[in-house]
Design an enzyme around this catalytic site. Structure first.
Site, PDB file in Angstrom:
ATOM      1  CG  ASP A 191      -2.065   0.939   1.139  1.00  0.00           C
ATOM      2  OD1 ASP A 191      -2.285   1.507   0.047  1.00  0.00           O
ATOM      3  OD2 ASP A 191      -2.764   1.134   2.160  1.00  0.00           O
ATOM      4  CG  ASN A 243      -7.505  -2.355  -6.126  1.00  0.00           C
ATOM      5  OD1 ASN A 243      -6.581  -3.148  -5.925  1.00  0.00           O
ATOM      6  ND2 ASN A 243      -7.754  -1.359  -5.276  1.00  0.00           N
TER       7      ASN A 243
HETATM    8  C1  FPP Z   1      -1.818   0.272  -3.347  1.00  0.00           C
HETATM    9  O1  FPP Z   1      -1.381   1.585  -3.497  1.00  0.00           O
HETATM   10  C2  FPP Z   1      -1.386  -0.548  -4.431  1.00  0.00           C
HETATM   11  C3  FPP Z   1      -2.209  -1.102  -5.372  1.00  0.00           C
HETATM   12  C4  FPP Z   1      -3.654  -0.928  -5.409  1.00  0.00           C
HETATM   13  C5  FPP Z   1      -1.667  -1.919  -6.426  1.00  0.00           C
HETATM   14  C6  FPP Z   1      -0.403  -2.622  -6.090  1.00  0.00           C
HETATM   15  C7  FPP Z   1       0.268  -2.853  -7.357  1.00  0.00           C
HETATM   16  C8  FPP Z   1       1.584  -2.795  -7.581  1.00  0.00           C
HETATM   17  C9  FPP Z   1       2.630  -2.625  -6.561  1.00  0.00           C
HETATM   18  C10 FPP Z   1       2.070  -2.939  -8.946  1.00  0.00           C
HETATM   19  C11 FPP Z   1       1.615  -4.203  -9.607  1.00  0.00           C
HETATM   20  C12 FPP Z   1       2.043  -5.383  -8.872  1.00  0.00           C
HETATM   21  C13 FPP Z   1       2.527  -6.509  -9.424  1.00  0.00           C
HETATM   22  C14 FPP Z   1       2.863  -7.675  -8.589  1.00  0.00           C
HETATM   23  C15 FPP Z   1       2.733  -6.618 -10.873  1.00  0.00           C
HETATM   24  P1  FPP Z   1      -2.468   2.718  -3.599  1.00  0.00           P
HETATM   25  O2  FPP Z   1      -2.604   3.094  -5.038  1.00  0.00           O
HETATM   26  O3  FPP Z   1      -3.740   2.266  -2.961  1.00  0.00           O
HETATM   27  O4  FPP Z   1      -1.781   3.834  -2.778  1.00  0.00           O
HETATM   28  P2  FPP Z   1      -2.506   4.996  -1.953  1.00  0.00           P
HETATM   29  O5  FPP Z   1      -3.320   4.340  -0.880  1.00  0.00           O
HETATM   30  O6  FPP Z   1      -1.357   5.776  -1.420  1.00  0.00           O
HETATM   31  O7  FPP Z   1      -3.337   5.767  -2.940  1.00  0.00           O
END
Ligand code: FPP
Length: 249
Positions: free
Chosen positions: A22, A70
């Site tokens: 996250d 998501n």
């Molecule tokens: C959370 O950060 C992350 C996600 C919803 C996606 C996680 C994906 C990756 C790290 C890249 C793809 C992964 C792989 C294994 C190919 P957020 O966007 O919710 O962050 P925030 O809460 O700060 O907005």
């Protein structure tokens, strides 16, 4: 592996680490960059942690990469995430083969874009024979949908006479969960300072140690991972028993 060859000398090491990655969006905001740049940097963190997991000889790693919730994000962000995932899978297949890592997908992967499903199917098939390391990607994953899908599958199995409900317990339920033969996580890490599980491995986490790191996922590295492993090593896991009982067993 004995303690001499263990690079971090822990009291106990996790067999299965699961990570809620996250903070990509906040990392991007902090650096005045578009959110997708945060996800791109998140992939770099994924690669660092894959290496650290191999070096620490941790058999199972699960990464929460895309939740059922998501899909509520803006279409451009979802498309960008799917593109990153596609590139990651293309790029990582040779690494998985080189390091003998089995890929497994947990979640309703049949609802992912067709080209992603093809990449996942190919990677799962080509790495199915490996046993030492497993990387599970949670994609279109949610614990509640997993439980609903398991209930439906168990009901069908009962109707077909394959399951006896009188002898049904958690071990009998396991094969019906997306995680199947993957053991329950010993350690769950969530980055970015948030303290919740967000529909992740809710049944499997019943006895997991949970570690909340303040670090945003793109900044997570070998050192912060090691801090989490050290913290895990210092915890006493009692599984409902008393400390005295554990010491005498
Ligand atoms: C959370 O950060 C992350 C996600 C919803 C996606 C996680 C994906 C990756 C790290 C890249 C793809 C992964 C792989 C294994 C190919 P957020 O966007 O919710 O962050 P925030 O809460 O700060 O907005």
């Amino acid at each position: 592996m004995n303690s001499n060859s263990n690079p971090i000398r822990l009291k106990s090491r996790p067999v299965h680490v699961a990570i809620i990655m996250d903070g990509n969006g906040r990392w991007a905001n902090k650096h005045n960059l578009p959110r997708i740049e945060g996800h791109r940097r998140g992939i770099k963190a994924v690669k660092r942690i894959l290496k650290a997991v191999r070096e620490n000889d941790i058999p199972y790693l699960t990464l929460y990469a895309f939740s059922v919730e998501n899909w509520n994000r803006p279409k451009e962000e979802i498309d960008a995430l799917m593109n990153l995932l596609n590139d990651f899978l293309t790029d990582q297949l040779k690494e998985l083969l080189r390091h003998k890592v089995r890929l497994r997908v947990i979640g309703r992967h049949q609802e992912l874009p067709r080209h992603i499903q093809e990449r996942l199917n190919e990677a799962e098939a080509k790495t199915a024979q490996f046993t030492r390391h497993t990387l599970a990607l949670a994609l279109n994953y949610g614990s509640r949908t997993e439980i609903i899908d398991a209930i439906k599958a168990v009901t069908r199995a009962v109707q077909d006479g394959e399951v006896d409900l009188n002898r049904f317990d958690y071990e009998s339920l396991r094969p019906f969960l997306y995680t199947g033969e993957i053991p329950d996580p010993d350690l769950i890490i969530r980055t970015s300072g948030e303290s919740r599980l967000s529909n992740f491995l809710m049944l499997q986490s019943a006895y997991s140690e949970i570690y909340f790191s303040p670090v945003l996922w793109p900044d997570f590295n070998e050192k912060t991972f090691q801090t989490a492993l050290n913290e895990f090593g210092s915890r006493e896991r009692r599984y409902g028993k008393t400390t005295d009982q554990l010491q005498n067993s």
